[in-house]
Design an enzyme around this catalytic site. Structure first.
Site, mmCIF file in Angstrom:
data_model
loop_
_atom_site.group_PDB
_atom_site.id
_atom_site.type_symbol
_atom_site.label_atom_id
_atom_site.label_comp_id
_atom_site.label_asym_id
_atom_site.label_seq_id
_atom_site.Cartn_x
_atom_site.Cartn_y
_atom_site.Cartn_z
ATOM 1 N N TYR A 71 0.825 -1.200 0.000
ATOM 2 C CA TYR A 71 0.000 0.000 0.000
ATOM 3 C C TYR A 71 0.860 1.252 0.000
ATOM 4 O O TYR A 71 2.036 1.231 0.367
ATOM 5 C CB TYR A 71 -0.945 0.032 1.211
ATOM 6 C CG TYR A 71 -0.233 0.338 2.502
ATOM 7 C CD1 TYR A 71 -0.092 1.647 2.952
ATOM 8 C CD2 TYR A 71 0.318 -0.675 3.268
ATOM 9 C CE1 TYR A 71 0.583 1.927 4.127
ATOM 10 C CE2 TYR A 71 0.990 -0.413 4.440
ATOM 11 C CZ TYR A 71 1.119 0.898 4.866
ATOM 12 O OH TYR A 71 1.794 1.167 6.016
ATOM 13 N N PHE A 88 2.365 9.865 2.987
ATOM 14 C CA PHE A 88 2.640 9.819 4.418
ATOM 15 C C PHE A 88 3.082 8.441 4.883
ATOM 16 O O PHE A 88 3.639 8.294 5.965
ATOM 17 C CB PHE A 88 1.447 10.313 5.243
ATOM 18 C CG PHE A 88 0.217 9.455 5.123
ATOM 19 C CD1 PHE A 88 0.034 8.350 5.944
ATOM 20 C CD2 PHE A 88 -0.754 9.767 4.195
ATOM 21 C CE1 PHE A 88 -1.100 7.562 5.820
ATOM 22 C CE2 PHE A 88 -1.896 8.979 4.070
ATOM 23 C CZ PHE A 88 -2.070 7.878 4.880
ATOM 24 N N ASP A 89 2.849 7.409 4.061
ATOM 25 C CA ASP A 89 3.251 6.058 4.445
ATOM 26 C C ASP A 89 3.170 5.141 3.233
ATOM 27 O O ASP A 89 2.359 5.380 2.329
ATOM 28 C CB ASP A 89 2.339 5.527 5.550
ATOM 29 C CG ASP A 89 2.922 4.344 6.313
ATOM 30 O OD1 ASP A 89 4.134 4.083 6.176
ATOM 31 O OD2 ASP A 89 2.174 3.687 7.046
ATOM 32 N N ILE A 111 -6.737 1.679 10.768
ATOM 33 C CA ILE A 111 -7.880 2.588 10.764
ATOM 34 C C ILE A 111 -9.095 1.901 10.129
ATOM 35 O O ILE A 111 -8.954 0.998 9.311
ATOM 36 C CB ILE A 111 -7.561 3.913 10.039
ATOM 37 C CG1 ILE A 111 -7.181 3.672 8.576
ATOM 38 C CG2 ILE A 111 -6.518 4.711 10.800
ATOM 39 C CD1 ILE A 111 -7.044 4.928 7.743
ATOM 40 N N TYR A 161 -8.165 9.177 10.839
ATOM 41 C CA TYR A 161 -7.580 9.619 12.101
ATOM 42 C C TYR A 161 -8.426 10.653 12.820
ATOM 43 O O TYR A 161 -7.980 11.269 13.788
ATOM 44 C CB TYR A 161 -6.160 10.137 11.864
ATOM 45 C CG TYR A 161 -5.219 9.024 11.485
ATOM 46 C CD1 TYR A 161 -4.589 8.263 12.453
ATOM 47 C CD2 TYR A 161 -5.005 8.712 10.152
ATOM 48 C CE1 TYR A 161 -3.747 7.217 12.106
ATOM 49 C CE2 TYR A 161 -4.154 7.672 9.789
ATOM 50 C CZ TYR A 161 -3.534 6.936 10.774
ATOM 51 O OH TYR A 161 -2.703 5.903 10.420
ATOM 52 N N PHE A 181 -5.563 5.888 -0.435
ATOM 53 C CA PHE A 181 -4.732 4.685 -0.391
ATOM 54 C C PHE A 181 -4.772 3.966 -1.730
ATOM 55 O O PHE A 181 -5.813 3.877 -2.372
ATOM 56 C CB PHE A 181 -5.228 3.709 0.682
ATOM 57 C CG PHE A 181 -5.008 4.173 2.080
ATOM 58 C CD1 PHE A 181 -3.775 4.002 2.695
ATOM 59 C CD2 PHE A 181 -6.027 4.787 2.786
ATOM 60 C CE1 PHE A 181 -3.565 4.436 3.997
ATOM 61 C CE2 PHE A 181 -5.833 5.221 4.084
ATOM 62 C CZ PHE A 181 -4.602 5.051 4.694
#
Length: 144
Positions: A47, A57-58, A73, A99, A116
């Site tokens: 992902y 961010f990730d 999440i 979040y 995502f």
């Protein structure tokens, strides 16, 4: 035959409201051929997560978690639950499935909608999180 292919391509571009309230939108990029996961099964996925400005961010190319137990999440959990092994989909996750009001200070802004790109790699035997075998390069911070 051409009409069938065009109809299939149009369906692939459609966005689907996963929860029916506009909180999680899904667009299938590549259809999977495997089965869908069940709650409490172990999941391996690749992902990347981005903010609305496009900044990442990730990301992780081989990440594992147990479906449906709150390790990630709500939007990630609910989104992956709709996938089939081999499927690659894009998700838009509203802040209340991500979040929340506060965000994640220093990483996710308050009330942030997240985007995502997820590929469901495999379904594995569910094991406690600390026993899920992950490669050294894998993040230990779930997207939750």
């Amino acid at each position: 035959m051409r009409a069938i292919l065009l109809a299939a391509a149009a369906r692939a571009m459609e966005r689907v409201d996963v929860r029916g309230d506009g909180g999680i939108w899904k667009r299938v990029v590549v259809a999977g051929s495997g089965r869908a996961p069940e709650p409490l099964e172990g999941i391996r996925c690749a992902y990347s997560g981005r903010l609305s400005d496009g900044s990442e961010f990730d990301a992780n190319p081989n990440w594992g978690f147990t479906l449906g137990v709150g390790e990630v999440i709500k939007g990630f959990d609910d989104g992956v639950a709709t996938m089939r092994v081999g499927e690659r989909s894009e998700f838009e996750v509203r802040f209340d499935y991500a979040y929340g009001e506060a965000g994640l200070p220093g990483r996710i802004p308050p009330r942030a909608t997240l985007f995502f790109d997820i590929t469901l790699l495999e379904i594995v035997a569910a094991e406690p999180r600390d026993r899920l075998a992950l490669p050294e390069s894998s993040s230990t911070t779930p997207p939750a």
